[in-house]
Design a protein around this motif. Structure first.
Motif, PDB file in Angstrom:
ATOM      1  N   TRP A 197       0.803   4.089  -2.959  1.00  0.00           N
ATOM      2  CA  TRP A 197       0.638   5.374  -2.768  1.00  0.00           C
ATOM      3  C   TRP A 197       1.605   6.357  -3.957  1.00  0.00           C
ATOM      4  O   TRP A 197       1.352   7.317  -4.536  1.00  0.00           O
ATOM      5  CB  TRP A 197       0.744   5.884  -1.398  1.00  0.00           C
TER       6      TRP A 197
ATOM      7  N   TRP B 185       5.985  14.381   2.066  1.00  0.00           N
ATOM      8  CA  TRP B 185       4.838  13.482   2.119  1.00  0.00           C
ATOM      9  C   TRP B 185       3.401  13.709   1.277  1.00  0.00           C
ATOM     10  O   TRP B 185       2.586  12.758   1.050  1.00  0.00           O
ATOM     11  CB  TRP B 185       4.216  13.180   3.614  1.00  0.00           C
TER      12      TRP B 185
ATOM     13  N   GLU C  39       0.777  -1.424  -0.070  1.00  0.00           N
ATOM     14  CA  GLU C  39      -0.072   0.093   0.021  1.00  0.00           C
ATOM     15  C   GLU C  39       0.613   1.066   0.132  1.00  0.00           C
ATOM     16  O   GLU C  39       0.389   2.106  -0.595  1.00  0.00           O
ATOM     17  CB  GLU C  39      -0.867   0.037   1.287  1.00  0.00           C
ATOM     18  N   LYS C  40       1.961   1.275   0.692  1.00  0.00           N
ATOM     19  CA  LYS C  40       2.841   2.270   0.653  1.00  0.00           C
ATOM     20  C   LYS C  40       3.459   2.669  -0.931  1.00  0.00           C
ATOM     21  O   LYS C  40       3.546   3.723  -1.313  1.00  0.00           O
ATOM     22  CB  LYS C  40       4.112   1.985   1.298  1.00  0.00           C
TER      23      LYS C  40
ATOM     24  N   ALA D 152       3.244   9.022   8.770  1.00  0.00           N
ATOM     25  CA  ALA D 152       2.788  10.013   7.886  1.00  0.00           C
ATOM     26  C   ALA D 152       2.521   9.394   6.668  1.00  0.00           C
ATOM     27  O   ALA D 152       1.647   9.402   5.779  1.00  0.00           O
ATOM     28  CB  ALA D 152       3.707  11.022   7.656  1.00  0.00           C
ATOM     29  N   GLU D 153       3.340   8.608   5.993  1.00  0.00           N
ATOM     30  CA  GLU D 153       3.351   7.817   4.866  1.00  0.00           C
ATOM     31  C   GLU D 153       2.132   6.767   4.734  1.00  0.00           C
ATOM     32  O   GLU D 153       1.569   6.251   4.028  1.00  0.00           O
ATOM     33  CB  GLU D 153       4.566   7.039   4.464  1.00  0.00           C
ATOM     34  N   ARG D 154       1.792   6.119   5.990  1.00  0.00           N
ATOM     35  CA  ARG D 154       0.563   5.416   6.000  1.00  0.00           C
ATOM     36  C   ARG D 154      -0.623   6.253   5.855  1.00  0.00           C
ATOM     37  O   ARG D 154      -1.536   5.712   5.388  1.00  0.00           O
ATOM     38  CB  ARG D 154       0.744   4.875   7.564  1.00  0.00           C
TER      39      ARG D 154
ATOM     40  N   TRP E 238      -2.778  17.862  -0.497  1.00  0.00           N
ATOM     41  CA  TRP E 238      -1.816  17.430  -1.554  1.00  0.00           C
ATOM     42  C   TRP E 238      -1.301  18.650  -2.417  1.00  0.00           C
ATOM     43  O   TRP E 238      -1.842  19.467  -2.368  1.00  0.00           O
ATOM     44  CB  TRP E 238      -2.340  16.526  -2.434  1.00  0.00           C
TER      45      TRP E 238
ATOM     46  N   ALA F 212      -0.780   8.881   4.076  1.00  0.00           N
ATOM     47  CA  ALA F 212      -1.007   8.901   2.460  1.00  0.00           C
ATOM     48  C   ALA F 212      -1.333   7.732   1.882  1.00  0.00           C
ATOM     49  O   ALA F 212      -2.154   7.790   0.942  1.00  0.00           O
ATOM     50  CB  ALA F 212       0.668   9.499   1.994  1.00  0.00           C
ATOM     51  N   ALA F 213      -0.855   6.614   2.307  1.00  0.00           N
ATOM     52  CA  ALA F 213      -1.387   5.303   1.711  1.00  0.00           C
ATOM     53  C   ALA F 213      -2.653   4.951   1.944  1.00  0.00           C
ATOM     54  O   ALA F 213      -3.511   4.278   0.993  1.00  0.00           O
ATOM     55  CB  ALA F 213      -0.252   4.224   2.474  1.00  0.00           C
TER      56      ALA F 213
END
Lengths: 164, 164, 164, 164, 164, 164, 164, 164, 164, 164, 164, 164
Positions: G151, L41, G147-148, K70-72, L100, K74-75
């Motif tokens: 994205w 991010w 999932e990362k 933070a990347e989670r 975003w 976004a994911a």
């Protein structure tokens, strides 16, 4: 062998004055490294391990800076001198007592030693500014590192758990 | 602070005699490291680069052995002493002249210095055998390394291209 | 070129006797490294891969020890000799047959070879004790490593799955 | 054990001829590694340190190439042979004298030894081109490295400071 | 998208023929990597661990060579194809059975697989010699590595402890 | 100083012709490294960062290959020449304009430059095949790398998102 | 060879159901790695270099997760299957067209491929929760990574410079 | 010293029950590491080397997991206990016989030991799910690793070369 | 493309003058790197190996400083220029003769070259002090390194074995 | 399985006596590693972090020495025994209390534990001198390390800031 | 730009709720990293060095976890927000006083801060279990690390040398 | 706690003024690191990957410089302050919008942010020159790095493929 072996990028006055500044600095730094090792071996007390490790960082930095300074002296055409007798005779760094030393005494001693060396370094930076910007920049960078170490030693010396 | 800070694994006589052996060795090794650096900076001649690099290996080894010896002194309950004045006063290592030194002179000087130090190390190994096998083993290992460096210095000193 | 090129830390008798011990050891170790490589290339059988890898460890150790021994000979003032003809003529290590060798045969061969070399090393340790403690210590350390490898080879040779 | 243990990717004639080429090469390279070490230990003279270090690079390269060649022999179905007696008996590399050797003599000896080995390698490359391109490519790459080392040895041998 | 995207350093015939050689090689190598992993996971038997580790080396090499070959195809102006269906459809590598496989069966299978792939590689080297020396050199180097691995697999397959 | 300093493994004609091939190659590669750095500093545009990084890889490869080629020239007995004036005078690589360059222009320029250099390399490979297989093999390996970089540059130049 | 070779920590139903989940996951991940490499080689367009590098990260991750999943299947007593024909036949990952592919098309394709694989992974996580928490945890961790990557692919696909 | 030293993130019941689970796990893992080392030293047989190396991986993993588990106990406010007498008294891992052990016997013993430990771990995972998800996740991850090692041990135990 | 592409942190006069200083420095450093490589390949004489190695350090340092200087030019808004023709046309560094060069000649040449470059650097430091302290600091640091290398070259040039 | 599995380099009496010395040492060292970990997890107090880290160094050293000693036992033909029950039953190292321990108590405990272990090591060195110099040398080296750690622990225990 | 840029693997409710959990966690972790650095710089007292180093480990961990969180976000299709004003406005972590802080005060402050953050993390783990197992697993792993750090901070806070 | 904890190497006025300069710089750099992560991010667009990676380099540099500046403040006797609320309240860096952000917008934003920060840094360098050369040198070095990053950001912003 005469000093004319290495042609200086500075004129004769500059060469001579820069040589004095660098020789003084070299002696201080070599003595700092010897005293750092001395305390590394003789410190005792509850903070033994952390002070013992910190002193090795002090020694590594002092050795590195001493090497830079001695090679700068050579580069300006002056043979450096860091033989034991020269260091013993010319050093301005306060000397440690022989035998075992408590951790408090070691930290306290080095706080004073750094203050003295920093004071002399700042004087040399000023004098170097009138002689050679390359030498001055090198002294500035060493001083920055010494002042950082001085802060860390002082921070350790502050009273624990007091409210101030 | 008394030496009773660190309980010796040796009896009092052994502690005292081992302390003397180790203190003597420490002074020799620290002085070897200071003289190695001194020559590292002041050597000149066509072999400058190779001798300059070799001296840094000599310095690294001397510093490492000095640290081992000083910590061994502490381990047998004796506070070591390698302050500049002590080294200058107690060293038996021949001293370098100040100023620039030719590569031949440097190699020749260190050949002599190693011969002297090795002679004293072999005497200490014998004395240590009567006091403490652990200390003796450490002195044997340092001597093995010094004798290897001594061979390499002598090999460089041999006459080039002669038929003998 | 005479052997007086390198001044020995030993007296003339010690130099000569230590030289013999070290030269004998050097030949055994170099031959062990050559035979290790020979079997590394010619071994076959279901245990090929593990024996092939183990032999490279044996070769690495033998080469390292040979280097140490040869440089020790130089350090005591004796020029070592490990030319192919010298090794072929003086070695006491049992020789491998030419051609492909089964893994069982290789392990068995090296078990015997190590036993022979270890026997000679133990004899040399005893003789070295009367000549030079530094040389003796070096031989002791090499023997410790050879005896460890000997155990591992013997352990592989033990019958699988039998109850003894 | 018969050579049919490893099925050759070449036909029987190719296998046999490639085996000869590779066996000859193996012996030369192993002997080069033994002579490199021999001189590494016995060289003396003002260039001792630089030649001593260079010889270790020569030894490392020769060992690496010997391993590649021996494993190529196995890969074409021929058991290689680099036992001491085989190397002593089959080598075409000029042998060093025993005892201490001056740096000039060592460089001069290896200049000649490389010239001889390179001459034979170039002959083998030509023969290999009629047998097996994979083996030929391997010999070409080793020759490239040997010719590079040969240049460096010759460069050292050139007269210093002369105008030619 | 047409193949004219990447201008070939070869003429159109060379481009096309080199493309065929490289595409065939790519499929064999990718399939070798997939089968290597398959056996890495499904092998059982007393030699499990050593075969399991060896297969990962086979997979790493096959992946590396496949990448080199595919990028060479792109460099000569041909888009490579190693999608699963293409590999499954075009591979000439013998396929493994599903389920658990004994260590003997795995080694035996890869001995055969390598023999087949090497046979095809040698044919391609010959054809490439008439088209493009750069592509040929790359195929030669991959074949050298495959033949080395083939020897090691065959060496493991040899009967243990038998006298031949 | 005459070229007879380094004895060539080739005959005089081979030495001379190989020297020409290698000297031409050296100039192209050194110029490629200088132009790669030039564009590394002066490129602008949305793809700045990726092109800036890619150019450093181009420079690193060109420098490495240039070193190999120059040392090969020395190994065949010819002193290489890559001084600025020689490179400026003999290069066949198209030159970049001064000042800032868009990313598109840089990629386009290097696509052309690689095509020209590769064309010349392929011609040299053919000529080298008649002179010296060792030199030819080296040129083949460098060409393989240049053709890989050429593909990557062309791939970047392809129209984005178009259906062809 | 029967599946009873490896005793499952799960009961027979759990073993069988976990085996199905893991086999499905393995095929998806291996196919993702093959398609990632395919696009790594065939992508063209101004974003070639960044997509080319990103695809290698995708391939590395897919290979690593595939290995983990296949070894988990073995650990629950089920022999995994990732042979080319199995992958080609069982994959649910959308397939790439042959030939060169624009960067936009590649990113777009992998955005879709990841969405499909993630959808199936989430379904498997739910089913695994009723069978084996250890297998479920492994699937959760792989999904987090997929999932990362999903994205990051989507982020690249977003319209450039538009205000939304 | 009371357990109130470290404030638990769990309520008192949770703290107590998690403490029991973790203490049990700690004892099993520490004993696994001790038995792994014991067999590492005493194993004999043709598979000696591969089992000897595998056991060190088992020991490394067991030590790492034990450290994680003990520090988790501390983190939930319970002082862990892995003193020799505690391990000897509380362990549920089957004990090895003293003296030399065949490789078959060692593999067989660890297959059983892992089966027992895994059974207990799965029971603990279930109990932890009712107490603390953080502790449960940690036990799940350790179990995943133990089950992977269990597969590898079982794979080695499978009959060699049989057709099943 | 105009220079307005990159907005300078300096005013227009400062930008222009800093650009001149940095462009001059860049040309000197790039030429130093080209000449260093030239001598690295063409030096001969007994000191070949040590000079050959030292020249690579000189080249590495010159390349690193050139990169820093060129990127500083870009940062102050001026496109740098280090194309071969520019370097050949603008360099103030003394040029080497073509062909083989003795080690003495090489050292002597670089002693002079460094003296000239250092003289110009010191002039630029002074001018930079009136324009931009950031640029000046960068020039000071490069000069410090050049003067250190200059000392080492001069030290090698000193007469060997003479008494002064 | 009888102890005759591994042929001892010592005679039967030597084998038996060395076995006893090494088994005693092994138990002490393994127990030291278990107690070191125990305190690593249960120590509390203002010096927590430094003691926690120091204990990991103690554990690493004890594990390393234990491995050396156990493999030495195997090498002299005696199967070592470091199973939990054996360690618990035979250890002479003072045991820690369960539960949380203050930093002062931990340091104090290990000062005593080291004193006891060192006393026994020195006795074993003496006995080993009459049996096997190889074993003795190994015990001497371990003792040197233990005595160094003992000094550091005692140094931490010394009263802070007191004048003695 | 709308949040529809990144397609969530969760449904709209899940996306929204997971986004809230992750945003809250992000703010806590970023603030923990800022406060860790603040205390790293302003701590004084005898434990300065050990606390100063420990705080850098806290900062490194907090930054790593923040990045993961933070990347989670976004994911799962939610743009995270960790700008200074957002962190200052939304943080629930207790704030440090300005100026110098004693080591006792720093440890005490972080014990409280960790307790608060851990309390919130455990609440989020529970809520996440109803939304998304992948997000929950990530929160569990971060909490495990926070609780380990919390134990170490509390252990340092325990009274020194008292008997409890 | 008063600021007299750390004795300043500067007089009171210098200490105070240097403290202001360093505190301002610290806030800018910490905010730059927070905004860099924020954009890392939330960036989307075809250049996502390259901008995402570039922002991490920006963050790493900003964090490193912030640490240097904060420790310099401590070294001159002033406690730094980089708590979230302080940063949010005192920062002069332009803030990013939430949600975003397109790649173009991100690059454009950071071009402006760097321009503003560089302007302030140059003002601080001037003020520092009147107070403390050590602090000034540190600010100069940070500015050099910021101006390099500023160039790279501007280079990316330049119009693609246009002829200017």
């Amino acid at each position: 062998m005469t000093t004319s072996q290495i042609r200086s990028p500075l004129d004769e006055v500059g060469r001579s004055e820069a040589g004095v500044l660098l020789q003084e600095t070299l002696v201080d730094l070599v003595d700092l490294s010897l005293l750092g090792k001395q305390a590394h071996w003789t410190v005792v007390g509850p903070r033994f391990r952390t002070v013992h490790l910190q002193l090795d960082e002090i020694v590594d930095a002092a050795r590195l800076h001493a090497d830079t300074v001695a090679e700068r002296a050579a580069a300006v055409g002056v043979a450096p001198d860091a033989r034991a007798a020269t260091v013993a005779g010319q050093t301005g760094v306060p000397q440690l007592a022989e035998g075992w030393l408590t951790d408090d005494a070691v930290v306290s001693h080095f706080v004073d030693a750094y203050a003295k060396v920093i004071g002399r370094m700042r004087d040399r930076i000023e004098r170097a500014g009138r002689i050679d910007l390359v030498t001055q920049d090198l002294l500035i960078q060493i001083t920055a590192d010494l002042e950082k170490q001085s802060w860390m030693l002082q921070a350790e010396q502050a009273a624990a758990g007091t409210g101030n």
